[in-house]
Write an enzyme that holds these catalytic residues in place. Structure first.
Site, short mmCIF file in Angstrom:
data_model
loop_
_atom_site.label_atom_id
_atom_site.label_comp_id
_atom_site.label_asym_id
_atom_site.label_seq_id
_atom_site.Cartn_x
_atom_site.Cartn_y
_atom_site.Cartn_z
N GLY A 86 0.80 -1.22 0.00
CA GLY A 86 0.00 0.00 0.00
C GLY A 86 0.83 1.26 0.00
O GLY A 86 0.47 2.25 -0.67
N ASP A 90 0.61 4.14 -2.86
CA ASP A 90 0.26 5.52 -2.48
C ASP A 90 1.30 6.52 -3.01
O ASP A 90 0.95 7.57 -3.55
CB ASP A 90 0.18 5.64 -0.96
CG ASP A 90 -1.16 5.20 -0.40
OD1 ASP A 90 -2.05 4.85 -1.20
OD2 ASP A 90 -1.32 5.20 0.83
N LYS A 123 -7.51 7.24 -3.59
CA LYS A 123 -6.62 8.10 -2.80
C LYS A 123 -5.16 7.72 -2.97
O LYS A 123 -4.83 6.56 -3.18
CB LYS A 123 -6.99 8.01 -1.32
CG LYS A 123 -8.28 8.71 -0.97
CD LYS A 123 -8.40 9.01 0.52
CE LYS A 123 -8.53 7.79 1.37
NZ LYS A 123 -8.84 8.13 2.77
N GLU A 165 -7.90 -4.94 7.88
CA GLU A 165 -8.68 -4.09 6.97
C GLU A 165 -9.91 -4.84 6.46
O GLU A 165 -10.98 -4.24 6.27
CB GLU A 165 -7.81 -3.62 5.81
CG GLU A 165 -8.29 -2.38 5.10
CD GLU A 165 -8.19 -1.10 5.94
OE1 GLU A 165 -9.01 -0.20 5.72
OE2 GLU A 165 -7.31 -1.02 6.82
N HIS A 238 -10.22 4.07 11.81
CA HIS A 238 -9.34 5.16 11.40
C HIS A 238 -9.63 6.45 12.18
O HIS A 238 -9.37 7.55 11.70
CB HIS A 238 -9.49 5.43 9.89
CG HIS A 238 -9.00 4.31 9.03
ND1 HIS A 238 -9.67 3.11 8.92
CD2 HIS A 238 -7.90 4.19 8.26
CE1 HIS A 238 -9.01 2.30 8.10
NE2 HIS A 238 -7.92 2.93 7.69
#
Length: 351
Positions: A86, A90, A123, A165, A238
């Site tokens: 990840g 990102d 994102k 997750e 989160h």
């Protein structure tokens, strides 16, 4: 793509690709990646980088952009390829969004967390001033390639990390997914999500779990891709975890910090009367079965208060706290009192 090859051949232009790969993934698969491009006569540049939460910064983004510029990449026909977890996806996503105001990029996730989360969202971002993902934007990839065979090469803890997750989506939106994790969690850890014919009584739990997790994530993200609506069930786990994760690096991985947050919020939901004692214990037992941490010494009451203050800024003056109201069902709450939060915290620490 045969059409692309035909077009390249007709124009006498050699196919070119710029690839950013996590340095650990490069040690495992780098030779195969290079062999693939060489066999297909593709001119390529492979940039292997240490992509971790500690290095997730604008410095690394600028490093990538310097190499992209030197490669003389054509942003219309030569997408950047990101291969890694990840953090890698990102960082590369942000670099691609900045280069000439938007360059297409392709995600190839190699961890469970990136497979079910980072690969399907829009994102991207990097950490800034010790704040998680403080700089970033919304730039979806042109494609994501999902292949569970990558998962067989990663440590067991990384599988557990990704399960945090997945559990988030199970608790918020899908009781069937929760049941899969509760009943097959150890099997998924033992097999690293590889489908094994020798375990017929599990069915294809790996395929079912990843498919449902991705579909459920997309259901939640697609109508609100740019987060115009700040009431988001995917923010479960989160609320305090961004503050916790950055404060205790590198002792907690992202999915582990998320699970610590979810464990606390499970106590909050119980303190509010949203979950009965049996439902609370089922959730905690599932977390234990997935080998996820339920608590961390760094998660002090002072840290929770700081995180909630940041949450108010991020949420437009409202906490927008996602809480389970049962197994696989949830809602957003703005009226949880500090007294309830402190009572839940004391019971959580005691347990």
């Amino acid at each position: 793509d045969p059409q692309e090859i035909e077009l390249a051949t007709a124009s006498k232009r050699k196919l070119r690709r710029f690839i950013v790969i996590d340095e650990v993934v490069d040690k495992l698969y780098g030779s195969k990646v290079r062999e693939y491009f060489e066999k297909n006569n593709v001119q390529h540049k492979i940039l292997a980088l240490p992509t971790t939460e500690e290095t997730k910064s604008m410095d690394l983004v600028l490093n990538i952009l310097h190499e992209v510029q030197n490669f003389s990449l054509d942003r219309r026909t030569e997408p950047i390829i990101a291969i890694g977890g990840g953090v890698c996806l990102d960082i590369v996503g942000l670099a691609a969004s900045l280069y000439r105001r938007r360059t297409p990029y392709i995600r190839v996730p190699t961890t469970l967390l990136s497979y079910v989360d980072a690969s399907v969202g829009a994102k991207n971002g990097v950490n800034f001033l010790q704040c998680k993902n403080k700089l970033g934007g919304y730039t979806p990839p042109v494609a994501s390639f999902l292949d569970r065979s990558f998962l067989q090469s990663i440590p067991r803890r990384h599988i557990s990390n990704g399960l945090g997750e997945i559990l988030k989506m199970a608790l918020m939106k899908h009781k069937g997914l929760f049941d899969l994790l509760k009943n097959h969690g150890k099997y998924l850890l033992d097999t690293k999500f590889q489908s094994c014919n020798g375990f017929a009584h599990h069915g294809d739990a790996a395929l079912q779990t990843t498919r449902i997790a991705i579909e459920t994530m997309l259901e939640e993200l697609a109508p609100n891709l740019w987060e115009d609506d700040l009431d988001r069930l995917v923010d479960f786990g989160h609320v305090i975890s961004p503050e916790l994760e950055m404060r205790v690096l590198p002792s907690l991985m992202h999915g582990e910090a998320v699970n610590v947050d979810m464990a606390f919020m499970t106590y909050v939901a119980h303190a509010r009367g949203l979950l009965d004692a049996r439902e609370k214990e089922q959730i905690l037992q599932c977390m234990r079965g997935l080998e996820l941490p339920l608590w961390h010494s760094g998660c002090s009451w002072a840290l929770i208060q700081r995180a909630l203050r940041e949450r108010l800024k991020h949420g437009g003056g409202q906490p927008r706290m996602p809480l389970p109201t049962g197994l696989g069902v949830a809602d957003i709450f703005n009226d949880t009192s500090e007294e309830t939060l402190e009572r839940a915290y004391k019971l959580w620490v005691k347990d």
